[in-house]
Design an enzyme around this catalytic site. Structure first.
Site, PDB file in Angstrom:
ATOM      1  N   SER A  86     -32.125 -11.697 -39.583  1.00 19.38           N
ATOM      2  CA  SER A  86     -31.791 -11.724 -41.000  1.00 19.38           C
ATOM      3  C   SER A  86     -30.488 -10.986 -41.204  1.00 19.38           C
ATOM      4  CB  SER A  86     -32.908 -11.068 -41.805  1.00 19.38           C
ATOM      5  OG  SER A  86     -33.068  -9.717 -41.418  1.00 19.38           O
ATOM      6  N   THR A 142     -27.515 -11.054 -51.008  1.00 15.96           N
ATOM      7  CA  THR A 142     -28.135 -11.449 -49.726  1.00 15.96           C
ATOM      8  C   THR A 142     -29.641 -11.300 -49.890  1.00 15.96           C
ATOM      9  OG1 THR A 142     -27.689  -9.229 -48.859  1.00 15.96           O
ATOM     10  CG2 THR A 142     -26.153 -10.970 -48.258  1.00 15.96           C
ATOM     11  N   GLU A 164     -34.572  -3.027 -50.220  1.00 14.53           N
ATOM     12  CA  GLU A 164     -35.535  -3.827 -49.461  1.00 14.53           C
ATOM     13  C   GLU A 164     -36.885  -3.119 -49.366  1.00 14.53           C
ATOM     14  OE1 GLU A 164     -33.539  -4.444 -45.786  1.00 14.53           O
ATOM     15  OE2 GLU A 164     -32.287  -6.049 -46.563  1.00 14.53           O
ATOM     16  N   THR A 172     -24.669  -3.831 -45.557  1.00 12.09           N
ATOM     17  CA  THR A 172     -23.400  -4.169 -46.188  1.00 12.09           C
ATOM     18  C   THR A 172     -23.454  -3.990 -47.696  1.00 12.09           C
ATOM     19  OG1 THR A 172     -22.710  -5.691 -44.488  1.00 12.09           O
ATOM     20  CG2 THR A 172     -21.628  -5.902 -46.603  1.00 12.09           C
ATOM     21  N   ASN A 187     -37.222  -6.709 -42.593  1.00 13.11           N
ATOM     22  CA  ASN A 187     -36.201  -6.455 -41.584  1.00 13.11           C
ATOM     23  C   ASN A 187     -36.601  -6.847 -40.169  1.00 13.11           C
ATOM     24  OD1 ASN A 187     -33.812  -5.348 -42.942  1.00 13.11           O
ATOM     25  ND2 ASN A 187     -35.322  -3.912 -43.741  1.00 13.11           N
ATOM     26  N   LYS A 239     -23.416  -5.730 -54.449  1.00 18.56           N
ATOM     27  CA  LYS A 239     -24.594  -6.229 -53.756  1.00 18.56           C
ATOM     28  C   LYS A 239     -24.937  -5.213 -52.678  1.00 18.56           C
ATOM     29  CE  LYS A 239     -25.030  -7.948 -50.172  1.00 18.56           C
ATOM     30  NZ  LYS A 239     -25.341  -7.445 -48.773  1.00 18.56           N
TER      31      LYS A 239
END
Lengths: 385, 385
Positions: free
Chosen positions: A385, A148, A261, A181, A380, A170
């Protein structure tokens, strides 16, 4: 390689059209046996995505022929219609593979609250099934199709004499990867019982994925699935399998940490001298989650006072007069008091080791975490998103 | 006004030289009686600053003549030397006021882990005592001298027939104000027992300061002190005093929310239909703390899926099929499923109301919080702030 390194597995990763970008978004991992032993760990979130509800039912049998994984939509908070989509996906995979829907698990990731386009998804399953093979490229393609906000595909393999373990994952959230996730598939060609597989998987997850920041904050979709084909004929003990699973899962967790991230720092919070391992995990997690600690890391600031404050509010046994804090090898706090010049601790590099010694008992644990950066906020705060 | 609005109090705020900037950094609030009743609530952090350790001892008497508050240094993680500094500060205040050191509480805020310059502090106490008066300006001066990253002084008053309550506070952390140290002094000229004062203070704090984001994350220094002079002769009931204290404390909490570090949105998380008030608080806090929710607020993104996910991992009773989420009056999720066009929810303003209806019982609660912005990261990544 990865999930197809062990014998008995085929994989595929294709672009089904779920992602607006047109990037790969659907993966299929198939266990051709001879055995189809399976185990899984699911999110403990009370709001569970449809694919989680489906896969939990499937996994009660302890066997599995295939896993369909999609990015481009979490299929969470989607009600009966969403569950029917997960069910239809399993039916479609079962049809093209010649098995039963009860043999197919589903994993999804992406935006919560939107229905997946069922036709696009089912057509994608057919397309993926048509490209299934055991080539190293197919493992990479599967790892790529579940990305993602990940910037790199994540794979790992542990090779043993006569058998092996492979895995893909992931997950790119920073605060708790699980919240963004975390999906993972682990495969092995060992011949083991469902009980052995379940035991090894849980033991491995506990000290790898669960030690990457926080497991208290879980997404609606988090799933780790393990499949064993028995194709090697080798029958490792539960201890041997646990070690191999742990090796692969720890590698995958470290890859997620490195690709989190907005990450600019990779931090390890190591707590020693706790009253118990649980206490050590609690203190390390509390420090790892603290936003003031995370922003200090981003600023390369050896602000040990924030670490002491976070340790102090952790729900664990702590004696402020026996608290030592060391950053990158420099002792900054001894017995709860400043122990020298904080500027000697150099945090300019990408890796930071924070050691918190509680001086109470023998419990110890490490949590992997990251800093809180501008890029995290940027990524974020982007619309839905 | 504020702390000197009730009769029997004098205050002062001066620049002692603790802050490098030369800004005001030392406040003094004195209760001239005739009564010197007092109560306090302290941080539950196991790592307690020296002034907290000192003031906890002082408050065991249920009486207090004065409070010395300083910014420019937390005097936390400073060992025996730091405790001696707190003690010496109380001795100095006692000397100039003609009372005993046991009648003087100390509050400090600033960087953890550095010793305060004792001479500078003691000279500051003398200077502050010399400028004590009951003018409205003195209340403002005291409120100003305790500011750290606050951008405005915070004061509030509740006037009743014949008596009143006043208060000042500081605290500008975003994630949990307490972590950035929350200090507050509340005064009243009511004539009440120590038990009544303690009961009213705790009840007020529970629904005000403790509902501003999180109270689980506490700094080493958080302190709220209440003093009653009895100068009005009025003797309100514990219920009346609780209502007045709550009015002042809620105003101060709202002022802290509005002035939180890097805030661009003020959000209220209102949870209804919970199994209990505790469950409602837990769900509201979990949503308020979630970094993915906070960054979505910053991005003006009505991403209710993140709110559902956060509610789902809160340690409270929850039925995913009866979960409703409304943002700024627009119902976005009904029964755990999307309920219309999320773009109808307008988050472009500064105030956001998130309503989470659990549909289980009658428990409800509100938590005030803020977004997670670039400015927050900027402010808190500055070296040893």
């Amino acid at each position: 390689m990865s999930v197809v390194a062990p014998r008995g597995f085929r994989a595929a990763g294709i672009a089904a059209g779920l992602k607006v970008s047109g990037k790969p978004d659907l993966a299929l991992v198939v266990n051709d046996g001879p055995e189809q032993t399976a185990a899984a760990v699911f999110t403990r979130n009370k709001v569970k995505a449809a694919p989680v509800l489906w896969s939990q039912q499937v996994l009660t049998t302890g066997t599995l022929r295939a896993v369909v994984l999609n990015s481009g939509g979490a299929n969470a908070c989607t009600g009966p219609e969403g569950f029917q989509t997960a069910h239809a996906t399993a039916e479609k995979a079962a049809e093209v593979l010649g098995v039963g829907a009860i043999d197919v698990a589903i994993c999804s990731t992406g935006l919560i609250g939107a229905q997946l386009p069922r036709d696009v998804l089912l057509a994608g399953v057919e397309k993926a099934a048509a490209s299934l093979d055991a080539s190293p490229e197919s493992g990479l393609a599967a790892a790529t199709a579940i990305m993602t906000t990940d910037t790199v595909a994540k794979q790992a393999v542990a090779v043993r004499e006569g058998w092996s373990v492979g895995g893909i994952t992931k997950g790119a959230g920073m605060i708790a990867p699980s919240m963004a996730t975390m999906l993972s598939v682990l495969t092995t060609d060992a011949a083991v019982s469902a009980e052995t597989l379940d035991s090894a998987l849980r033991a491995a997850v506990r000290v790898s994925f669960d030690r990457l920041d926080v497991d208290g904050s879980m997404s609606t979709n988090d799933t780790v699935i393990a499949m064993a084909s028995g194709a090697s004929g080798a029958a490792p003990s539960v201890a041997e399998l646990t070690v191999a699973f742990t090796e692969v899962a720890k590698s995958l967790a470290a890859q997620m940490q490195a690709d989190a991230e907005g990450v600019t720092k990779r931090a390890t919070i190591r707590v020693t001298g706790a009253a118990s391992e649980d206490d050590a995990v609690t203190v390390a997690r509390t420090v790892a989650r603290d936003s003031l600690v995370k922003t200090a890391l981003f600023g390369s600031d050896p602000n040990w006072g924030r670490i002491a404050a976070a340790a102090g509010y952790a729900e664990a046994e702590l004696d402020p007069d026996s608290l030592d804090i060391t950053i990158n090898g420099v002792l900054l706090c001894r017995g709860g008091v400043a122990a020298g010049d904080r500027s000697l601790a150099d945090l300019s590099g990408e890796d930071v080791l924070v050691e918190v010694a509680l001086g109470i008992g023998g419990g110890e644990a490490e949590i992997l975490t990251t800093d809180l950066s501008h890029a995290y906020v940027e990524e974020n705060s982007a619309y839905s998103s």
